[in-house]
Design an enzyme around this catalytic site. Structure first.
Site, PDB file in Angstrom:
ATOM      1  N   TYR A 143       0.857  -1.191   0.000  1.00  0.00           N
ATOM      2  CA  TYR A 143       0.000   0.000   0.000  1.00  0.00           C
ATOM      3  C   TYR A 143       0.891   1.239   0.000  1.00  0.00           C
ATOM      4  O   TYR A 143       1.826   1.332   0.805  1.00  0.00           O
ATOM      5  CB  TYR A 143      -0.874  -0.026   1.266  1.00  0.00           C
ATOM      6  N   ASP A 243       9.372   2.344   0.008  1.00  0.00           N
ATOM      7  CA  ASP A 243       8.353   2.996   0.835  1.00  0.00           C
ATOM      8  C   ASP A 243       8.621   2.579   2.275  1.00  0.00           C
ATOM      9  O   ASP A 243       8.336   1.452   2.676  1.00  0.00           O
ATOM     10  CB  ASP A 243       6.960   2.549   0.378  1.00  0.00           C
ATOM     11  N   LYS A 271       4.681   8.565   9.134  1.00  0.00           N
ATOM     12  CA  LYS A 271       4.346   7.918  10.409  1.00  0.00           C
ATOM     13  C   LYS A 271       5.322   8.245  11.555  1.00  0.00           C
ATOM     14  O   LYS A 271       5.267   9.319  12.116  1.00  0.00           O
ATOM     15  CB  LYS A 271       4.203   6.413  10.191  1.00  0.00           C
TER      16      LYS A 271
HETATM   17  N1  PLP Z   1       2.898   3.660   2.568  1.00  0.00           N
HETATM   18  C1  PLP Z   1       2.692   2.750   3.526  1.00  0.00           C
HETATM   19  C2  PLP Z   1       3.572   1.540   3.588  1.00  0.00           C
HETATM   20  C3  PLP Z   1       1.687   2.931   4.480  1.00  0.00           C
HETATM   21  O1  PLP Z   1       1.474   2.005   5.418  1.00  0.00           O
HETATM   22  C4  PLP Z   1       0.887   4.097   4.396  1.00  0.00           C
HETATM   23  C5  PLP Z   1      -0.196   4.315   5.374  1.00  0.00           C
HETATM   24  O2  PLP Z   1      -0.599   3.450   6.105  1.00  0.00           O
HETATM   25  C6  PLP Z   1       1.138   5.011   3.360  1.00  0.00           C
HETATM   26  C7  PLP Z   1       2.153   4.768   2.477  1.00  0.00           C
HETATM   27  C8  PLP Z   1       0.304   6.253   3.255  1.00  0.00           C
HETATM   28  O3  PLP Z   1       0.635   7.125   4.281  1.00  0.00           O
HETATM   29  P1  PLP Z   1      -0.418   8.219   4.804  1.00  0.00           P
HETATM   30  O4  PLP Z   1      -1.507   7.487   5.493  1.00  0.00           O
HETATM   31  O5  PLP Z   1       0.406   9.097   5.713  1.00  0.00           O
HETATM   32  O6  PLP Z   1      -0.894   8.965   3.607  1.00  0.00           O
END
Ligand code: PLP
Length: 434
Positions: A143, A243, A271
């Site tokens: 994700y 990511d 995060k």
């Molecule tokens: N990438 C990963 C691996 C994530 O777990 C998340 C959110 O849970 C995101 C990107 C997106 O981040 P945000 O919720 O700050 O937009």
């Protein structure tokens, strides 16, 4: 047994103004319904029913120092007195940038943003601009935010997901169309041959992945996988993007890239970077990042590098020393291994996998998952019942199986948690398939 009647009443009433009573779909999920919290302290959240709950959501992974870190709160208060938003630069953002660049192996330069979703977009744009190519390879079950052009195959039903060797792109939401996926290709993760074959076609701008799959599951890369993907990327002129929105500052001070010793071209963080304040970062090789400054690649954002969250970032990072990780890891490992033993004693077949400060439990799997398809065969409904039983016993962990540990989860908190795990395991074991 805890009750959540007041939360239910408030959410129902406030749904009049707030769609579904929540401001993110990911908060709709719990079997007990969305909860309403009054305050947090250390490892605990307090809700409107008067419950004091041990929290392993940790702000979906953000609260690596727990809910009330004194040093972060003090830094924020001090910065608040100096101003809120300058639409210009402030010394605190340069201090924040220096710390991240010193810590993260791939970070020669950076840009700050406000959410993981947003910096994922920036990384894709940069990779496309740098290569002149359009297609980004992503992986099933990974994700990277909720935007139309990347919310694909994040949690597809296996019946819709296509063959193992040629997965279909499956939208994550109504309202998306195949045109949104025109710049994407999806592969199974942890399969090096699949990446090598796809990249050899010569049309790929970037490979985008969680270096350890943590949004779903907590799955390590197979030995040699990350190195192999990096070699294939270099061979074919493809940008490698990690990511690290979850893994960053959770798998250690240097993130997954430090832990697995593979340095990508670009990476994104959010995060835990500022312990719950809305900060994200895209970091990477200088000549790529400089495309934002002089290469005609646009990156903007009214709230980028807002000084108050920047102060939270600096204070958070100062607290996240190697000694801090070592100390916190002791509790995380005890919790993870303790849960594994209790589930086994209760006769519950489960895979408890992952890291010190983030791990995952999948019921009914015979072996640890290597990719999304393995994980999708877990007994999700059974685990959700276990998570609901835990909540009734004062422990809040995500129904999808993830556990986030903070430095406030000390020995006493772990003892209480394991006691609740024992009770919940006894309760759900008879309901699970043998
Ligand atoms: N990438 C990963 C691996 C994530 O777990 C998340 C959110 O849970 C995101 C990107 C997106 O981040 P945000 O919720 O700050 O937009």
């Amino acid at each position: 047994m805890l009750k959540f009647d007041e939360s239910a009443r408030i959410v129902a009433a406030e749904s009049h103004f707030v769609a579904g009573g929540v401001n993110s779909n990911f908060r709709l999920g719990m079997g007990h319904g969305p909860l309403v919290f009054t305050h947090g302290e250390g490892a605990y959240l307090h809700d409107v029913d008067g419950n004091r709950i041990i929290d392993y959501y940790c702000g979906m992974g953000a609260m690596v120092l727990g809910h009330s870190p004194a040093e972060v709160k003090a830094a924020v208060r001090e910065q608040l007195e100096k101003g809120i938003l300058f639409a210009g630069q402030a010394p605190i953002e340069y201090e924040a940038a220096r710390i991240i660049c010193e810590r993260i192996p791939s970070a020669e330069r950076l840009r700050f943003g406000s959410s993981g979703s947003e910096v994922a977009q920036a990384a894709m744009r940069l990779a496309r601009a740098a290569t002149g190519r359009r297609t980004i390879v992503k992986f099933e079950g990974h994700y990277h935010g909720w935007f139309d052009n990347i919310l694909w195959s994040t949690a597809p039903a296996l019946a819709e997901a296509g063959p193992d060797e040629a997965p279909h792109l499956v939208p994550g939401s109504k309202g998306q169309s195949m045109a949104d996926a025109s710049g994407l290709d999806v592969l199974q993760w942890n399969d090096l041959a699949a990446v090598e074959t796809r990249l050899a076609r010569g049309d790929i701008a970037a490979v985008l992945m969680e270096a350890a799959m943590c949004n779903q599951g907590a799955i390590s890369p197979m030995p040699g996988y990350l190195e192999g993907v990096q070699t294939a990327c270099r061979r074919h002129g493809v940008i490698l993007i990690f990511d690290e929105v979850i893994t960053g500052f959770r798998l250690g001070q240097k993130g997954a890239q430090g832990r697995f010793e593979v340095t990508p071209d670009l990476s994104i963080f959010a995060k835990a970077i500022a312990n719950g304040f809305p900060v994200a970062a895209i970091v990477g090789r200088a000549e790529l990042m400089d495309l934002f400054a002089t290469g005609g690649v646009l990156h903007g954002g009214t709230f980028n590098s807002q000084p108050v969250p920047m102060a939270a970032l600096v204070a958070t990072q100062q607290a996240l020393t190697p000694e801090h990780y070592e100390k916190t890891a002791i509790h995380g490992i005890r919790l993870r291994d303790g849960i594994r033993s209790i589930l086994a004693e209760a006769g519950i077949k489960a895979q408890v996998t992952g890291f010190e400060l983030m791990f995952h439990i999948a019921f009914s799997l015979d072996a640890p998952a290597r990719n999304y398809r393995d994980l999708a065969r877990a007994d999700k409904a059974g685990y959700a019942r276990f998570a609901q039983a835990l909540l009734r016993n004062g422990v809040r962990a995500l129904e999808r199986g993830a556990w986030f540990v903070s430095s406030e989860h000390d020995g006493a908190v772990i003892d209480r948690t394991l006691e609740a795990v024992r009770i919940a395991a006894r309760e759900v074991a008879p309901t699970l398939p043998g």
